[in-house]
Design an enzyme around this catalytic site. Structure first.
Site, PDB file in Angstrom:
ATOM      1  N   ASP A 268       0.822  -1.118  -0.001  1.00  0.00           N
ATOM      2  CA  ASP A 268      -0.077   0.071  -0.072  1.00  0.00           C
ATOM      3  C   ASP A 268       0.929   1.100  -0.160  1.00  0.00           C
ATOM      4  OD1 ASP A 268      -2.021  -1.612   0.095  1.00  0.00           O
ATOM      5  OD2 ASP A 268      -2.798  -1.081   2.033  1.00  0.00           O
TER       6      ASP A 268
ATOM      7  N   ASP B  30     -15.219  -3.436  -1.256  1.00  0.00           N
ATOM      8  CA  ASP B  30     -14.711  -3.256   0.046  1.00  0.00           C
ATOM      9  C   ASP B  30     -15.844  -2.932   1.059  1.00  0.00           C
ATOM     10  OD1 ASP B  30     -12.063  -3.257  -0.979  1.00  0.00           O
ATOM     11  OD2 ASP B  30     -12.280  -1.132  -1.256  1.00  0.00           O
TER      12      ASP B  30
END
Length: 242
Positions: free
Chosen positions: A8, A129
């Site tokens: 990330d 998500d």
């Protein structure tokens, strides 16, 4: 099944967030390419990259960093975060990205997602998500009124590569994958589902394998690797044996 390590990117560094909070993060590598090379040396062939700045701003903020990771690591790369038009997908594919992960636009711009899937069949991944069962958007800052399983209906019949299902409440918490929710989504999905959010240790990998579900394609390993609670070589061996 696949074990897919994650990088990330925030401010050009490799970080991990807690429950998607960009104000609550830990830096693990100042140079994300170093992490990617480590994964490659462990025999991992696929890498998950998220441009967190891009997800928040809607821009390709870490494009140059991703380009360098691709050059130095020589792996199959999937990228998400801020991909909201065809030019951005093409730009990533032009530098060697294999798969584009679309998140916010899956809810907010389905016609674009459908066009992307038609233009690049089997190279588009749906990023689903979920927060309390509902799909979150805009870098997880907003929660929609759409349930995860409803996304599948929207794109039925399109050549989607896979669905990444992330339980936001568990992401970065090392509390274990939401196996039940992942399996429930896989039951309804016409595509492979990749589990994400909260992978704790090898027990999660074993639990996924024991399901022996034809639609569960793999899992993403983030903080578990960085904190040393999982051995990726061991995980890959279990998946291969299973």
């Amino acid at each position: 099944m696949l074990i897919i390590p994650a990088i990330d990117l925030l401010g050009g560094k490799a970080v991990r967030l807690r429950q998607g909070d960009m104000d609550d993060y830990k830096i693990y590598f100042n140079d994300p390419a170093e992490a990617a090379v480590q994964f490659r040396e462990l025999g991992i062939n696929r890498l998950h990259i998220v441009d967190l700045d891009g997800a928040k701003k809607g821009e390709m903020t870490n494009f140059d960093t991703i380009k360098r990771i691709i050059r130095e690591a020589d792996m199959e790369i999937e990228v998400g975060g801020g991909i909201r038009n065809m030019d951005r997908i093409k730009a990533y594919f032009d530098i060697g990205v294999k798969y584009a992960i679309l998140g916010t636009v899956v809810i907010k711009d389905p016609e674009f997602v459908k066009k992307a899937a038609e233009t690049y069949p089997d190279r588009i991944i749906l990023g689903v998500d979920a927060k309390d069962g509902y799909v979150a958007t805009e870098g997880w800052y907003e929660t929609s009124e759409t349930k995860a399983e409803d996304v599948l209906k929207t794109y039925a019949g399109y050549s989607i590569e896979s669905v990444i299902y992330t339980d936001i409440s568990r992401d970065g918490m090392l509390q274990g994958l939401n196996i039940e929710a992942t399996a429930a989504l896989a039951d309804k999905s016409p595509w492979g589902v990749i589990a994400s959010g909260g992978l704790k240790d090898i027990s999660d990998v074993k639990a996924l394998c024991e399901l022996n579900h034809p639609n569960i394609k793999g899992t993403i390993a983030g903080k578990a690797f960085y904190e040393g609670t999982i051995d990726l070589k061991e995980a890959a061996a279990i998946i291969t044996a299973g």
